[in-house]
Each structure stands twice: as structure tokens, then as C-alpha cells.
Design a protein around this motif. Structure first.
Motif, PDB file in Angstrom:
ATOM      1  N   TYR A   1       0.849  -1.201   0.176  1.00  0.00           N
ATOM      2  CA  TYR A   1       0.222   0.159  -0.073  1.00  0.00           C
ATOM      3  C   TYR A   1       0.850   1.229  -0.119  1.00  0.00           C
ATOM      4  O   TYR A   1       0.794   1.974  -0.706  1.00  0.00           O
ATOM      5  CB  TYR A   1      -0.869  -0.008   1.283  1.00  0.00           C
ATOM      6  CG  TYR A   1      -1.680   1.106   1.594  1.00  0.00           C
ATOM      7  CD1 TYR A   1      -2.996   1.351   0.591  1.00  0.00           C
ATOM      8  CD2 TYR A   1      -1.541   2.391   2.393  1.00  0.00           C
ATOM      9  CE1 TYR A   1      -3.525   2.637   0.702  1.00  0.00           C
ATOM     10  CE2 TYR A   1      -2.081   3.465   2.215  1.00  0.00           C
ATOM     11  CZ  TYR A   1      -3.413   3.427   1.435  1.00  0.00           C
ATOM     12  OH  TYR A   1      -4.079   4.708   1.684  1.00  0.00           O
ATOM     13  N   ILE A   2       1.830   1.162   1.033  1.00  0.00           N
ATOM     14  CA  ILE A   2       2.794   2.375   0.987  1.00  0.00           C
ATOM     15  C   ILE A   2       3.516   2.515  -0.448  1.00  0.00           C
ATOM     16  O   ILE A   2       3.471   3.653  -0.805  1.00  0.00           O
ATOM     17  CB  ILE A   2       3.700   2.544   2.248  1.00  0.00           C
ATOM     18  CG1 ILE A   2       2.862   2.299   3.597  1.00  0.00           C
ATOM     19  CG2 ILE A   2       4.911   3.347   2.073  1.00  0.00           C
ATOM     20  CD1 ILE A   2       3.689   2.039   4.728  1.00  0.00           C
ATOM     21  N   LEU A   3       4.067   1.427  -0.826  1.00  0.00           N
ATOM     22  CA  LEU A   3       4.691   1.789  -2.136  1.00  0.00           C
ATOM     23  C   LEU A   3       3.813   2.110  -3.217  1.00  0.00           C
ATOM     24  O   LEU A   3       4.428   2.674  -4.210  1.00  0.00           O
ATOM     25  CB  LEU A   3       5.507   0.359  -2.382  1.00  0.00           C
ATOM     26  CG  LEU A   3       6.677  -0.071  -1.468  1.00  0.00           C
ATOM     27  CD1 LEU A   3       7.264  -1.375  -1.668  1.00  0.00           C
ATOM     28  CD2 LEU A   3       7.966   1.080  -1.817  1.00  0.00           C
ATOM     29  N   GLN A   4       2.609   1.605  -3.376  1.00  0.00           N
ATOM     30  CA  GLN A   4       1.830   1.764  -4.358  1.00  0.00           C
ATOM     31  C   GLN A   4       1.414   3.537  -4.227  1.00  0.00           C
ATOM     32  O   GLN A   4       1.327   4.205  -5.369  1.00  0.00           O
ATOM     33  CB  GLN A   4       0.375   1.430  -4.589  1.00  0.00           C
ATOM     34  CG  GLN A   4       0.739  -0.145  -4.990  1.00  0.00           C
ATOM     35  CD  GLN A   4      -0.570  -0.864  -5.122  1.00  0.00           C
ATOM     36  OE1 GLN A   4      -1.255  -1.195  -4.343  1.00  0.00           O
ATOM     37  NE2 GLN A   4      -0.626  -1.352  -6.456  1.00  0.00           N
ATOM     38  N   GLU A   5       1.261   4.070  -2.926  1.00  0.00           N
ATOM     39  CA  GLU A   5       1.043   5.466  -2.968  1.00  0.00           C
ATOM     40  C   GLU A   5       2.219   6.393  -3.198  1.00  0.00           C
ATOM     41  O   GLU A   5       1.963   7.169  -3.815  1.00  0.00           O
ATOM     42  CB  GLU A   5       0.581   5.732  -1.493  1.00  0.00           C
ATOM     43  CG  GLU A   5      -0.868   5.100  -1.011  1.00  0.00           C
ATOM     44  CD  GLU A   5      -2.008   5.569  -2.079  1.00  0.00           C
ATOM     45  OE1 GLU A   5      -1.949   6.739  -2.732  1.00  0.00           O
ATOM     46  OE2 GLU A   5      -2.613   4.695  -2.806  1.00  0.00           O
ATOM     47  N   ASP A   6       3.553   5.767  -2.832  1.00  0.00           N
ATOM     48  CA  ASP A   6       4.718   6.544  -3.038  1.00  0.00           C
ATOM     49  C   ASP A   6       5.919   5.391  -3.498  1.00  0.00           C
ATOM     50  O   ASP A   6       6.301   4.867  -2.405  1.00  0.00           O
ATOM     51  CB  ASP A   6       5.150   7.429  -2.021  1.00  0.00           C
ATOM     52  CG  ASP A   6       6.474   8.170  -2.124  1.00  0.00           C
ATOM     53  OD1 ASP A   6       7.080   8.009  -3.193  1.00  0.00           O
ATOM     54  OD2 ASP A   6       6.695   8.930  -1.404  1.00  0.00           O
ATOM     55  N   GLY A   7       6.143   5.123  -4.741  1.00  0.00           N
ATOM     56  CA  GLY A   7       7.239   4.152  -5.051  1.00  0.00           C
ATOM     57  C   GLY A   7       8.405   4.668  -4.711  1.00  0.00           C
ATOM     58  O   GLY A   7       9.351   3.739  -4.713  1.00  0.00           O
ATOM     59  N   ARG A   8       8.689   5.807  -4.264  1.00  0.00           N
ATOM     60  CA  ARG A   8      10.170   6.105  -3.946  1.00  0.00           C
ATOM     61  C   ARG A   8      10.137   6.270  -2.391  1.00  0.00           C
ATOM     62  O   ARG A   8      11.223   6.729  -1.960  1.00  0.00           O
ATOM     63  CB  ARG A   8      10.221   7.596  -4.449  1.00  0.00           C
ATOM     64  CG  ARG A   8      10.236   7.842  -5.943  1.00  0.00           C
ATOM     65  CD  ARG A   8      10.741   9.125  -6.458  1.00  0.00           C
ATOM     66  NE  ARG A   8       9.998   9.966  -5.474  1.00  0.00           N
ATOM     67  CZ  ARG A   8      10.044  11.291  -5.951  1.00  0.00           C
ATOM     68  NH1 ARG A   8      11.207  11.893  -6.683  1.00  0.00           N
ATOM     69  NH2 ARG A   8       9.448  12.300  -5.401  1.00  0.00           N
ATOM     70  N   ALA A   9       9.095   5.841  -1.493  1.00  0.00           N
ATOM     71  CA  ALA A   9       9.169   5.783  -0.365  1.00  0.00           C
ATOM     72  C   ALA A   9      10.428   4.688   0.107  1.00  0.00           C
ATOM     73  O   ALA A   9      10.488   3.557  -0.337  1.00  0.00           O
ATOM     74  CB  ALA A   9       7.849   5.270   0.566  1.00  0.00           C
ATOM     75  N   SER A  10      11.387   5.292   1.182  1.00  0.00           N
ATOM     76  CA  SER A  10      12.561   4.374   1.397  1.00  0.00           C
ATOM     77  C   SER A  10      11.865   3.363   2.475  1.00  0.00           C
ATOM     78  O   SER A  10      11.202   3.474   3.049  1.00  0.00           O
ATOM     79  CB  SER A  10      13.631   5.261   2.003  1.00  0.00           C
ATOM     80  OG  SER A  10      13.175   5.850   3.412  1.00  0.00           O
ATOM     81  N   TYR A  11      13.066   2.343   2.581  1.00  0.00           N
ATOM     82  CA  TYR A  11      12.815   1.374   3.431  1.00  0.00           C
ATOM     83  C   TYR A  11      12.674   1.701   4.957  1.00  0.00           C
ATOM     84  O   TYR A  11      11.870   1.303   5.849  1.00  0.00           O
ATOM     85  CB  TYR A  11      13.930   0.243   3.492  1.00  0.00           C
ATOM     86  CG  TYR A  11      13.949  -0.743   2.168  1.00  0.00           C
ATOM     87  CD1 TYR A  11      12.651  -0.620   1.304  1.00  0.00           C
ATOM     88  CD2 TYR A  11      15.095  -0.936   1.562  1.00  0.00           C
ATOM     89  CE1 TYR A  11      12.781  -1.492   0.152  1.00  0.00           C
ATOM     90  CE2 TYR A  11      15.082  -1.747   0.519  1.00  0.00           C
ATOM     91  CZ  TYR A  11      14.046  -2.016  -0.201  1.00  0.00           C
ATOM     92  OH  TYR A  11      13.935  -2.781  -1.354  1.00  0.00           O
TER      93      TYR A  11
END
Length: 153
Positions: free
Chosen positions: A16-26
Motif C-alpha cells: 500500500y505504501i509503495l503504491q502510494e509512493d514508489g520512492r518511499a525508502s525502507y
């Protein structure tokens, strides 16, 4: 994890987080979920290995990038040539999405081109050369109300 295992809740939250912001860091994902960064890294690695995450990419608005035509094309094909035609069609750069379908048509695909002239060229020069195609039906989007992607939650 085996390929046929379902996603658990943690995997879904990471996706969910990656779909909202694919640049979100680990580290950002870990902070938001209150879990160790190493857990996020391992989960994302396994999601990639399982093919659940196909790749990381930017979602482009074709209309703002100089492409004025997004069309859906339904294709009817001789039954013994469907798989071969699908393979050939999937290699064409204009084709964004392609699938063998049930129902009224054998193949459904989304095509993005710059203008009507390029669409005509695609239909005549590319589709027209693929063996087994009996007919096509093309619908052009006049506007887009939602750009989406596969949701898993």
C-alpha cells in the motif's frame, strides 16, 4: 515463502505504501509501520522474488507526455493462432496492456500512440501483418477520469 502463498497483512501494508509512493525508502516504510527496516527490506526482496512486485517504475500521464490517443482494441483471432498472435502483439511498443480474454473477443489490449495517424499506422501496418487476426474493434478514450493500477488491499 512459496509463490502460491497469499499476502499477509504486513505485505499488504508495505505494498500500500509503495503504491502510494514508489520512492518511499525502507526506513520511511519501517517508521510508518513501526517495524525494523531489515524486515521491510526482506519483505520487499521476497515480494520481488515472487513476482508480486513486477518492477518499480514511474506512472506516466501519456496526455501530458505528448501522447494524445489511448485506445482499447478488441481482437478476434483464428482459434489455433491466439497464443502466437498474443506473443507477437505483446512485443509491440505501443501496447501497454494485453491479455487473452473470455467473452466476445479473443484478445483485449490497451494501446497508446501520439495521434490518429500513428493509430492508423499501428492498425494497418502492425496489426494487419499478424497472422490469424480476423477483425478488430477499436475504442478511443476521449478523457480519463482515473489512472489506476492493480490494488491488493
Amino acid at each position: 515463502m512459496r509463490e502460491n502463498e497469499h499476502l499477509n497483512e504486513l505485505d499488504r501494508m508495505i505494498l500500500y505504501i509503495l503504491q502510494e509512493d514508489g520512492r518511499a525508502s525502507y526506513s520511511e516504510i519501517a517508521r510508518r509501520l513501526r517495524i525494523p527496516e531489515s524486515t521491510v527490506r526482506l519483505r520487499v526482496k521476497k515480494l520481488l522474488e515472487r513476482g508480486i512486485i513486477r518492477k518499480f517504475a514511474a506512472l506516466i500521464n501519456p496526455f501530458k507526455a505528448g501522447y494524445n490517443i489511448v485506445a482499447f482494441i478488441a481482437v478476434d483471432i483464428e482459434p489455433n493462432k491466439i497464443k502466437q498472435a498474443a506473443e507477437e502483439l505483446s512485443k509491440l511498443p505501443e501496447v501497454d496492456v494485453l491479455g487473452i480474454a473470455t467473452g466476445a473477443h479473443d484478445i483485449l489490449m490497451q494501446v497508446t500512440v501520439k495521434d490518429l495517424q500513428e493509430l492508423e499506422s499501428f492498425l494497418i501496418e502492425k496489426l494487419g501483418k499478424i497472422e490469424g487476426i480476423r477483425s478488430t474493434e477499436t475504442s478511443i478514450l476521449t478523457s480519463v477520469r482515473k489512472w489506476g493500477y492493480a490494488r491488493v488491499f
